[in-house]
Design a protein around this motif. Structure first.
Motif, short mmCIF file in Angstrom:
data_model
loop_
_atom_site.label_atom_id
_atom_site.label_comp_id
_atom_site.label_asym_id
_atom_site.label_seq_id
_atom_site.Cartn_x
_atom_site.Cartn_y
_atom_site.Cartn_z
N SER A 28 4.87 57.01 5.66
CA SER A 28 3.49 57.45 5.84
C SER A 28 2.50 56.43 5.28
O SER A 28 1.44 56.18 5.87
N ILE A 29 2.83 55.82 4.14
CA ILE A 29 1.96 54.81 3.57
C ILE A 29 1.87 53.60 4.50
O ILE A 29 0.78 53.06 4.74
N ILE A 30 3.01 53.20 5.05
CA ILE A 30 3.02 52.06 5.98
C ILE A 30 2.20 52.38 7.22
O ILE A 30 1.46 51.53 7.74
N ASP A 52 11.50 50.25 5.20
CA ASP A 52 12.76 49.94 4.51
C ASP A 52 12.52 49.05 3.29
O ASP A 52 13.26 49.13 2.31
N GLU A 53 11.51 48.20 3.37
CA GLU A 53 11.18 47.33 2.24
C GLU A 53 10.50 48.10 1.12
O GLU A 53 10.78 47.90 -0.07
N ALA A 55 10.34 51.58 0.48
CA ALA A 55 10.98 52.77 -0.09
C ALA A 55 11.69 52.50 -1.41
O ALA A 55 11.42 53.20 -2.41
N PRO A 56 12.60 51.53 -1.50
CA PRO A 56 13.25 51.31 -2.80
C PRO A 56 12.32 50.78 -3.88
O PRO A 56 12.59 50.94 -5.07
N ARG A 57 11.22 50.18 -3.49
CA ARG A 57 10.27 49.65 -4.48
C ARG A 57 9.41 50.77 -5.08
O ARG A 57 8.76 50.55 -6.12
N LEU A 58 9.42 51.96 -4.46
CA LEU A 58 8.68 53.10 -4.99
C LEU A 58 9.49 53.90 -6.00
O LEU A 58 9.05 54.95 -6.45
N THR A 59 10.68 53.43 -6.34
CA THR A 59 11.49 54.08 -7.37
C THR A 59 11.07 53.59 -8.75
O THR A 59 10.31 52.61 -8.87
N GLU A 60 11.57 54.23 -9.80
CA GLU A 60 11.21 53.84 -11.16
C GLU A 60 11.59 52.40 -11.46
O GLU A 60 10.90 51.70 -12.20
N ALA A 61 12.68 51.92 -10.85
CA ALA A 61 13.13 50.55 -11.09
C ALA A 61 12.39 49.54 -10.21
O ALA A 61 12.55 48.33 -10.42
N GLY A 62 11.60 50.01 -9.24
CA GLY A 62 10.91 49.11 -8.34
C GLY A 62 9.58 48.63 -8.90
O GLY A 62 9.18 48.99 -10.01
N ASP A 63 8.88 47.83 -8.11
CA ASP A 63 7.61 47.24 -8.56
C ASP A 63 6.40 47.82 -7.85
O ASP A 63 5.30 47.28 -7.98
#
Length: 344
Positions: A28-30, A52-53, A55-63
């Motif tokens: 939705s953000i994209i 795909d790029e 989604a994982p960056r929106l996790t606690e470990a992402g930037d």
């Protein structure tokens, strides 16, 4: 950045609460970025790749960190996305963390409800208080810039910056009711940036303006003799150096200022422009004949009556030239304050 994040005193309060985004919000953000931020919408293939790029960056470990407002129908009404990145530590950013506000978007039918302010405010608070980011950057439109200035950003819309130090309140030295003191480096980072130039205005002995034809700037084909100031130079020194480099002529002075020129940043250049134009004098036929051009910059010297310069020049360039001619003729230094970088 969003072109629609305009502050308004009559905006209705949000009817929904901003919340942190999760990887499930990535698509939705994209799509919001594609529809309301980018000049050319993304294809479905690129929406998939960007999702795909992100989604994982929106996790606690992402930037990546984002806040969103959900409309009553369950769709995304507004979002603000920030990307954290490392920088070398400095007094203004001691932990070496900075963030770029990458996306701010609101669906057209949901605007004027304070959603943009809500998601951006929560994003900035989270980044500074939880992630310990102290340096923030963004670019936006002229129309939306007032909102970000209210939130603490400074500079031109092409590059706005802000620092938020997470120092304890007891460390402050100024009274609570007075202004906060900032170290010079930190304060300087909040100020608008500009580049400076200096030029010479030459005519022949019949007072016809002389200009050089540029080999690199189709938007400004005819130019005064001069150029950008170098580190440590004063304006007159720049004008003399550039004159020597571009024409082989040596001007001894004394300096006589004809006009101060100022321009706001734009699509082609992210900084304001401040310039000084000096009177180079009237050149003899022999001096004009002996001009030696730098072929990497100019390929022709031309002298025309002022009125005949109007046709080969953009209107803004001709207006500046007309201002210089009047200043020379009247002996009164001029101010030309609309030398803005446009979208050309």
């Amino acid at each position: 950045m969003n072109r629609d994040a305009l502050p308004t005193a009559t905006a209705k309060p949000p009817t929904a609460t901003a919340r942190p985004a999760t990887p499930d919000d990535a698509e939705s953000i994209i799509r919001m970025r594609s529809a309301y931020v980018l000049s050319t919408p993304l294809s479905e293939e690129w929406i998939r790749r960007c999702t795909d790029e992100l989604a994982p960056r929106l996790t606690e470990a992402g930037d990546a960190r984002a806040f969103v407002v959900t409309a009553p129908d369950g769709s995304m009404a507004a979002c603000a996305l920030g990307l954290i990145h490392p920088v070398l530590p400095a007094p203004a950013y001691p932990r070496g963390l900075a963030a770029r506000v990458h996306v701010v978007a609101t669906r057209p039918e949901e605007r004027r409800r304070g959603y943009a302010r809500a998601v951006v405010s929560m994003l900035l608070d989270h980044l500074s208080q939880v992630e310990h980011v102290t340096l923030f950057e963004l670019h936006t439109s002229i129309e939306a810039a007032p909102l970000y200035r209210e939130l603490g950003f400074a500079g031109s819309p092409a590059l706005m910056r802000m620092t938020r130090l997470d120092e304890p309140a007891t460390a402050r030295t100024s009274p609570p009711s007075g202004p906060d003191w900032m170290p010079p480096e930190q304060y300087a980072a909040t100020l608008p940036k500009s580049t400076a130039f200096a030029c010479m205005y030459f005519t022949d002995e019949d007072n016809r303006p002389l200009q050089l034809h540029s080999v690199y700037s189709p938007s400004h084909p005819w130019q005064l003799v001069g150029g950008t100031m170098e580190l440590g130079e004063r304006p007159w020194e720049t004008a003399v150096r550039e004159c020597r480099e571009e024409t082989g002529l040596t001007v001894s002075g004394p300096p006589r200022l004809l006009a101060t020129v100022f321009g706001l940043p734009g699509a082609q250049w992210p900084y304001s422009t401040l310039g000084m134009v000096f009177d180079g004098g009237r050149l003899t036929t022999a001096q004009i004949r002996d001009i030696a051009l730098n072929p990497q910059e100019h390929d022709e010297v031309r002298i025309l009556p002022l009125a005949e310069w109007k046709a080969p020049m953009p209107a803004r360039d001709f207006a500046r030239l007309t201002t210089l001619e009047k200043a020379r003729r009247t002996g009164e230094a001029a101010y030309f304050g609309t030398w803005d970088w446009g979208d050309e």
